[in-house]
Design a protein around this motif. Structure first.
Motif, PDB file in Angstrom:
ATOM      1  N   GLU A 225       0.813  -1.213   0.000  1.00  0.00           N
ATOM      2  CA  GLU A 225       0.000   0.000   0.000  1.00  0.00           C
ATOM      3  C   GLU A 225       0.853   1.271   0.000  1.00  0.00           C
ATOM      4  N   GLU A 226       1.868   1.309   0.855  1.00  0.00           N
ATOM      5  CA  GLU A 226       2.732   2.486   0.933  1.00  0.00           C
ATOM      6  C   GLU A 226       3.466   2.720  -0.395  1.00  0.00           C
ATOM      7  N   MET A 227       3.937   1.630  -1.004  1.00  0.00           N
ATOM      8  CA  MET A 227       4.625   1.738  -2.291  1.00  0.00           C
ATOM      9  C   MET A 227       3.674   2.220  -3.382  1.00  0.00           C
ATOM     10  N   PHE A 228       2.446   1.696  -3.374  1.00  0.00           N
ATOM     11  CA  PHE A 228       1.455   2.091  -4.376  1.00  0.00           C
ATOM     12  C   PHE A 228       1.160   3.591  -4.280  1.00  0.00           C
ATOM     13  N   LEU A 229       0.993   4.082  -3.066  1.00  0.00           N
ATOM     14  CA  LEU A 229       0.741   5.518  -2.888  1.00  0.00           C
ATOM     15  C   LEU A 229       1.921   6.354  -3.375  1.00  0.00           C
TER      16      LEU A 229
END
Length: 391
Positions: free
Chosen positions: A341-345
């Protein structure tokens, strides 16, 4: 019952609730067993951790089924687990006669997937340990859910890693595998025999509702639209025009059928095309949409492919942003577990910087409640859905 002893220091993750034990974490196995048998798992000091089924041919050698020393893995065990899973779905699923009934590890039945579409079930037994109990599981599904029919969708490559053949077909009596389900006031055709996965993407059910209030009166682009589910919700919530893009002609046939079924044939259209190419062409042509939806298939299924996935997600998000006027909305998704999730954001933020756009986060969503996430098992959290306003 054979005993698997873990290497020193390898028990922490398992004791914390993760159900997978990798081949490299096992120090030794004492006693005789056959692949798929239930074994007991102990730490280096020979304290019982739990019981699970074993398959030495798989990198994930043991999957924990129970941590209760008194609990036997028998028909009553499976009855309790299946009943508990069904009870939970009846509490959390609203306005639909379709849901995921059993979500593998998250329902403490690793390797088992069961989806309900109206009166019918699609079943996947993905591991050797679950395959050994298939007849019991099918009997209990019939007893507890009383379906009109069941269809086996064991055409998943992971079965080959378990030494299992790929196979599909009716379980018991045959029926028309194309069924119509109801979801939030809409109807959708689901092909249990030929559709993607088990026939339909149930995990986006609640995320589709995020279009409410954003699309009214606007022009909507639905990329990687598959059978047009986001498109139908956009039309339902008042979009004046919806264009769906997908490379798969059979999926688009179903999308058009869904549009007619729901009375949106006039304002929903679909185009067979590569979404990457079409996004670039639309940008060059100066096309604009008030809302762009990006719901691509998984760009990565392994850690090794993450770099390529990052490039793919950045590309489609950048192109999608360029099709929006100031104040337009981007609904962008990733179903890749390895795309955290953090990488996607961060990928989305980089796309915004490269596009010269400011992004406001409206909502950060995940998979539907019938796909619960086991906190001790991050692999059960795979779907990200980000709603942004683009300036």
């Amino acid at each position: 019952m054979a005993k698997a002893i873990l290497h020193e220091g390898k028990q922490k993750r398992i004791l914390g609730g993760h159900p997978w034990i990798y081949r490299t974490e096992i120090k030794e196995i004492r006693g005789e067993f056959q692949p798929g048998d239930i074994v007991e798992v102990y730490d280096i000091r020979e304290r019982l951790i739990g019981r699970g089924y074993i398959n030495p041919a798989s990198q994930i050698s043991i999957r924990i089924m129970t941590r209760n020393a008194e609990e036997e893995i028998n028909e009553d065990f499976f009855r309790r687990r299946i009943q508990a899973a069904w009870d939970y779905r009846q509490r959390v699923v609203r306005e639909s006669n379709a849901c995921r009934v059993i979500f593998g590890e998250a329902d403490f039945l690793p390797g088992l997937i069961v989806d309900k579409f109206g009166d019918y079930l699609a079943v996947q037994t993905l591991t050797l340990g679950i395959e050994k109990h298939k007849e019991t599981i099918l009997k209990l599904l019939q007893e507890i859910l009383k379906p009109g029919g069941m269809y086996e969708r064991n055409d998943v490559a992971v079965r080959e890693l378990e030494g299992l053949p790929l196979q599909t077909g009716f379980i018991g009596a045959s029926f028309d595998p194309k069924v119509v389900i109801k979801e939030n006031g809409l109807r959708f055709v689901v092909d249990l025999a030929g559709g993607q996965k088990t026939g339909y993407f149930l995990d986006q059910r609640e995320n589709r509702m995020a279009l409410q209030g954003l699309v009214h009166g606007g022009r909507v682009l639905d990329c990687f639209c598959h059978t047009g589910t986001f498109s139908m919700y956009a039309a339902k919530f008042g979009a004046r025009e919806v264009l769906g893009l997908d490379i798969a002609a059979p999926a688009l046939e179903v999308a058009r059928a869904n549009a007619e079924l729901n009375g949106y044939g006039k304002n929903c259209s679909f185009k067979e095309t590569n979404s990457f190419d079409e996004l670039r062409a639309m940008e060059k042509a100066g096309e604009k949409f008030e809302v762009v939806v990006l719901d691509p298939p998984a760009f990565t299924k392994s850690k090794k492919a993450v770099a390529g996935a990052v490039r793919g997600y950045k590309e489609i998000n950048l192109r999608g942003m360029k099709l929006l006027p100031p104040g337009g909305y981007l609904v962008t998704c990733s179903c890749s577990y390895h795309m955290k999730e953090e990488m996607f954001l961060e990928v989305i933020a980089e796309a915004g910087r490269d596009a010269g756009r400011q992004l406001r986060l409206v909502e950060l969503r995940r998979q539907a409640k019938d796909h619960p996430m086991l906190l001790a098992s991050p692999e059960t959290h795979y779907l990200k859905c980000v709603v942004l306003q683009v300036w």
